[in-house]
Scaffold this motif. Structure first.
Motif, PDB file in Angstrom:
ATOM      1  N   ALA A   2      48.636  49.498  32.689  1.00 22.64           N
ATOM      2  CA  ALA A   2      46.887  48.133  32.129  1.00 22.64           C
ATOM      3  C   ALA A   2      46.226  47.081  33.151  1.00 22.64           C
ATOM      4  O   ALA A   2      44.987  47.267  32.871  1.00 22.64           O
ATOM      5  CB  ALA A   2      47.606  47.259  31.143  1.00 22.64           C
ATOM      6  N   TYR A   3      46.221  47.403  34.080  1.00 23.48           N
ATOM      7  CA  TYR A   3      45.751  46.494  34.741  1.00 23.48           C
ATOM      8  C   TYR A   3      43.829  47.054  35.642  1.00 23.48           C
ATOM      9  O   TYR A   3      43.240  46.908  36.012  1.00 23.48           O
ATOM     10  CB  TYR A   3      46.611  45.578  35.955  1.00 23.48           C
ATOM     11  N   SER A   4      44.353  48.229  35.539  1.00 19.43           N
ATOM     12  CA  SER A   4      43.676  49.592  35.868  1.00 19.43           C
ATOM     13  C   SER A   4      42.780  49.715  35.306  1.00 19.43           C
ATOM     14  O   SER A   4      41.367  50.657  35.994  1.00 19.43           O
ATOM     15  CB  SER A   4      43.949  50.478  36.964  1.00 19.43           C
ATOM     16  N   LEU A   5      43.020  48.771  33.924  1.00 18.62           N
ATOM     17  CA  LEU A   5      41.703  50.070  33.021  1.00 18.62           C
ATOM     18  C   LEU A   5      40.145  48.947  33.376  1.00 18.62           C
ATOM     19  O   LEU A   5      39.715  50.234  33.775  1.00 18.62           O
ATOM     20  CB  LEU A   5      42.028  49.074  31.637  1.00 18.62           C
ATOM     21  N   ALA A   6      40.248  48.176  33.422  1.00 24.18           N
ATOM     22  CA  ALA A   6      38.769  47.808  34.135  1.00 24.18           C
ATOM     23  C   ALA A   6      38.040  47.952  35.167  1.00 24.18           C
ATOM     24  O   ALA A   6      37.136  48.342  35.098  1.00 24.18           O
ATOM     25  CB  ALA A   6      39.022  45.763  34.203  1.00 24.18           C
ATOM     26  N   ALA A   7      38.923  48.300  36.356  1.00 25.13           N
ATOM     27  CA  ALA A   7      38.261  48.861  37.697  1.00 25.13           C
ATOM     28  C   ALA A   7      37.908  50.336  36.940  1.00 25.13           C
ATOM     29  O   ALA A   7      36.806  50.169  37.324  1.00 25.13           O
ATOM     30  CB  ALA A   7      39.878  48.431  38.784  1.00 25.13           C
ATOM     31  N   SER A   8      38.740  50.435  36.625  1.00 25.05           N
ATOM     32  CA  SER A   8      37.991  52.690  36.186  1.00 25.05           C
ATOM     33  C   SER A   8      36.847  52.626  35.051  1.00 25.05           C
ATOM     34  O   SER A   8      36.050  53.337  35.480  1.00 25.05           O
ATOM     35  CB  SER A   8      39.476  53.075  35.334  1.00 25.05           C
ATOM     36  N   LEU A   9      37.459  51.062  33.882  1.00 31.06           N
ATOM     37  CA  LEU A   9      35.299  51.347  33.411  1.00 31.06           C
ATOM     38  C   LEU A   9      34.477  51.067  34.136  1.00 31.06           C
ATOM     39  O   LEU A   9      33.306  51.274  33.792  1.00 31.06           O
ATOM     40  CB  LEU A   9      36.067  50.368  31.523  1.00 31.06           C
ATOM     41  N   LEU A  10      34.650  50.066  34.957  1.00 28.12           N
ATOM     42  CA  LEU A  10      33.131  49.523  35.387  1.00 28.12           C
ATOM     43  C   LEU A  10      33.100  51.153  37.213  1.00 28.12           C
ATOM     44  O   LEU A  10      32.102  51.737  36.931  1.00 28.12           O
ATOM     45  CB  LEU A  10      34.211  48.813  36.473  1.00 28.12           C
ATOM     46  N   GLU A  11      34.278  51.659  37.382  1.00 26.83           N
ATOM     47  CA  GLU A  11      33.714  52.944  38.143  1.00 26.83           C
ATOM     48  C   GLU A  11      32.310  53.653  37.322  1.00 26.83           C
ATOM     49  O   GLU A  11      32.235  54.190  38.024  1.00 26.83           O
ATOM     50  CB  GLU A  11      34.772  53.482  38.870  1.00 26.83           C
TER      51      GLU A  11
END
Length: 598
Positions: free
Chosen positions: A142-151
C-alpha cells in the motif's frame, strides 16, 4: 559573502531597470537603513499592477495552496517537543516515529481510459467496467500507491507535452491531421522494427546456420536428441528427461542438466555413479562440441566472405560476357549483309530516309505538344505557388490561432487556480472580525487625510498672505523713501532760509530745484546723506534677515540630512563593507590556493 554580493548587485540592477531614480546598490540590501528601504518598497508597490490582471509571476493555484499547507504542517510538527517512544501519543507516533517511512518504490499501473471515445473497442470498455481492478488492489504494497500515482501522472504529462511540442514543430509542417500523422509515424516505426529484425535474422543466419561442412556435426548432435514417439532410445531417466539441440547454449544446457539431476529421486549407489559418469562424459562432449562450433563458425564466416567475393567477380564477368555477346551479334549481322552490299545499302538508305521523315514529323508533333505542355506547366506552377502562399498563410493563421487557444487556456487555468486560492484564503481568514471595524478604520484614515489636507491648505493660504504682506511692505518702504527724500530737501531748504534774508528766494529755489539746494547747502546735504545711509542700512538689514532665514532653512535641511545619514549608519556600514571586502579577499586567496593545488 561573494554570493551575497552578487545577489545584492542583481537586486539593485533589477530595481534600476524598473526605473528607480534613488541611490541603490548592494549595500542597500546588505546594510539597509529604514528610510532607503521604505522609499524602495514604496516605489516597488507603485510598480505593482493596479487593474484586474494579476502578476503572472505570482504563485497561484493548487500547488501554492499545497505548499502552504505542507509548510504549516511542518511548522506544527517542528513546534512539538521530542518525546521518548514510551511517552508518545498517537499523534506524536505518527509524526515522530520512523516506522511509517518507506522508499519511493514505483509499480506499473493499469488505468481506464476515456470510454466515450469511438476508437475504443467494446471489449476493452467491458474490461474497464467489469474486470479492471482498483488501483489500490493492483499494488503488492500500500505504501507504493502514492509513488506509483505520481510517476504515472508525471509520465502522462510529459507524454502530452512531448506530443504538443512535436505537433507544433513537425506535425503542422506535414499538413496532415493528427490521426494521419500518428498512423504514418506508426508505420515508419513498424518498418524500422522489421528492418532491424530482418538484419538480425540475416546476421544470425550468417553466424549460426551450418553449411555443407557441418553435416558431421549435425549427425553427431542428432545422436544426443531424444525424438518424440520413439521407444528404441535406451539410457537412464536423465537422458530421456532433457532434449539436446545444437542451437541451445551449452552453459544453459549444463545448468538444466544439473537442475534435472538435483530433482531426480534418490537411487542406489550404482545408478548414481553411472549417472555421474554419464554427466561428466556429456559435459566433456559439450565442451568439445562448443569448441568445434566456434571453429566451424569462424570457417563459415571466411567461406561467406569468399563466396561474396566470388559472386562479385562472377557478376563482373557476366556483364563483360553480355557486352561482348552484343558486339558479336552486331558484327555477325554486318557480315551476313556483306554479299549483297549494294541492295542492302539501298534498303538501308531507304530506311534512313524514312527514319528521318518520321523523326521530322515526331519533332513537329513534339514541338506542338511541348508548347502546350509548357503552357500547362507554367500555369500549374503558378497555381501551385499561389496554393503554397495560401497554405503558408493558412498555416500561419492556424499556428497563431493555436497559440491564442493555448494562451487562453493557460490564462483560464491560471485564473481558475487563482480563484480557488483566493477562495481558500478567504475561508482560512477569521470570521469573528466584523466589517464595521474595518469601515470605522477606513473612515478614520479618510478623516485624518482630510484634516491633513485642511492643514496644508491653511498653511499655504497663510504663506500666500504673508508673501502679499511682505510685497506690500516692500513697496511701501520704497514709496516712503521717495516721499521722504523730497520732503527732506524741501524742509531743509525752508529751515535754512528762515535764518537769513534770502527767505523768498531760497523758498522759491527749494521748491523749484531741491537737489540743487542740497548740493549747495551743507546741512541739507548732510540730511540727505543720512537719509540715504538710513535707507541703505534698512535694505541691508532686510537682506540680512532674508539671508538669516535662508541660512536657518539650510541649517534645518542639513540637520535633516545629518539625521538621515545617521539613520543610514554610514560608518557602521562602511566598517561592515571593509570586513566583507576582507572576507572576499580571503575567499579569493583560498580559491587560488586550491586551484594551484589542483
Amino acid at each position: 559573502m561573494s554570493a551575497r554580493f552578487r545577489i545584492g548587485t542583481s537586486l539593485a540592477q533589477a530595481c534600476q531597470d524598473l526605473g528607480y531614480t534613488g541611490e541603490v546598490g548592494y549595500q542597500t540590501f546588505l546594510y539597509s537603513s529604514e528610510p532607503d528601504i521604505r522609499a524602495l518598497l514604496i516605489f516597488l508597490a507603485e510598480k505593482l499592477p493596479r487593474h484586474s490582471h494579476e502578476d503572472a509571476h505570482q504563485p497561484a493555484g493548487k500547488s501554492a495552496v499545497l505548499q502552504r499547507e505542507i509548510a504549516t504542517k511542518i511548522k506544527q510538527q517542528l513546534a512539538l517537543p521530542w518525546l521518548p517512544p514510551s511517552c508518545r501519543t498517537a499523534a506524536a507516533k505518527r509524526s515522530q516515529s520512523l516506522c511509517r517511512l518507506h522508499r519511493f518504490h514505483v509499480q506499473p499501473l493499469s488505468l481506464a481510459g476515456d470510454s466515450s471515445s469511438k476508437s475504443i473497442s467494446p471489449e476493452r470498455k467491458e474490461y474497464w467496467e467489469k474486470y479492471l481492478p482498483f488501483v489500490s488492489m493492483q499494488l503488492p504494497h500500500a505504501y507504493s500507491l502514492a509513488a506509483s500515482l505520481l510517476e504515472r501522472n508525471t509520465s502522462d504529462l510529459s507524454a502530452v507535452q512531448e506530443w504538443e511540442a512535436e505537433w507544433k514543430s513537425q506535425g503542422l509542417a506535414s499538413r496532415l491531421s493528427p490521426e494521419e500523422y500518428r498512423s504514418r509515424k506508426r508505420q515508419r516505426l513498424q518498418k524500422r522494427i522489421q528492418d532491424q529484425l530482418r538484419q538480425c535474422r540475416q546476421h544470425h543466419a550468417e553466424n549460426h546456420l551450418p553449411g555443407p561442412s557441418t553435416q558431421d556435426l549435425v549427425d553427431m548432435l542428432k545422436t544426443f536428441t531424444v525424438e518424440e514417439g520413439t521407444d528404441n532410445n535406451k539410457g537412464s531417466r536423465f537422458t530421456h528427461a532433457q532434449k539436446f539441440t545444437h542451437r541451445q547454449d551449452p552453459q544453459v544446457l549444463t545448468e538444466q542438466m544439473q537442475r534435472v539431476a538435483e530433482n531426480l529421486p534418490k537411487k542406489d549407489t550404482q545408478d548414481a555413479q553411472a549417472e555421474q559418469e554419464e554427466l561428466s562424459s556429456l559435459q566433456q562432449q559439450i565442451e568439445h562440441i562448443e569448441q568445434d562450433i566456434q571453429a566451424l563458425a569462424e570457417s563459415t564466416k571466411l567461406l561467406h566472405l569468399t563466396i561474396n567475393k566470388v559472386e562479385e567477380e562472377a557478376d563482373k564477368l557476366q556483364k563483360q560476357c553480355d557486352e561482348k555477346a552484343n558486339a558479336v551479334k552486331v558484327k555477325k549481322r554486318a557480315v551476313e549483309l556483306l554479299p549483297d552490299a549494294e541492295n542492302n545499302l539501298a534498303k538501308l538508305q531507304v530506311m534512313v530516309d524514312g527514319s528521318k521523315q518520321r523523326m521530322a514529323s515526331l519533332v513537329g508533333q513534339w514541338e506542338t505538344h511541348r508548347v502546350r505542355l509548357a503552357d500547362e506547366y507554367s500555369e500549374m506552377k503558378r497555381l501551385q505557388q499561389e496554393k503554397e502562399v495560401e497554405s503558408s498563410r493558412w498555416m500561419k493563421d492556424v499556428r497563431d490561432l493555436y497559440d491564442k487557444i493555448r494562451a487562453a487556456a493557460d490564462e483560464a487555468k491560471r485564473k481558475e487556480d487563482l480563484y480557488k486560492q483566493l477562495v481558500s484564503e478567504y475561508e482560512s481568514l477569521p470570521k469573528d472580525v466584523s466589517r464595521a471595524a474595518y469601515t470605522q478604520r477606513i473612515l478614520e484614515i479618510v478623516s485624518n487625510i482630510k484634516k491633513q489636507k485642511e492643514d496644508i491648505t491653511k498653511i499655504l493660504s497663510d504663506t500666500k498672505d504673508l508673501q502679499k504682506e511682505i510685497n506690500n511692505l516692500t513697496g511701501k518702504v520704497d514709496r516712503t523713501f521717495v516721499v521722504t527724500d523730497e520732503l527732506v530737501f524741501k524742509v531743509g531748504s525752508t529751515f535754512i532760509s528762515f535764518s537769513g534774508y534770502w527767505f523768498v528766494c531760497t523758498l522759491t529755489c527749494s521748491v523749484l530745484s531741491p537737489a540743487k539746494d542740497a548740493k549747495k547747502d551743507e546741512p541739507v546735504r548732510k540730511v540727505y546723506k543720512y537719509l540715504a545711509a538710513l535707507h541703505e542700512n534698512c535694505s541691508q538689514l532686510i537682506q540680512t534677515i532674508e539671508d538669516t532665514g535662508t541660512i536657518l532653512r539650510e541649517i534645518r535641511d542639513l540637520e535633516e540630512q545629518i539625521e538621515t545619514e545617521a539613520a543610514k549608519k554610514t560608518v557602521s556600514n562602511l566598517q561592515k563593507i571593509l570586513e566583507d571586502y576582507k572576507a572576499i579577499k580571503q575567499e579569493n586567496a583560498l580559491l587560488l590556493s586550491r586551484m594551484r593545488d589542483t
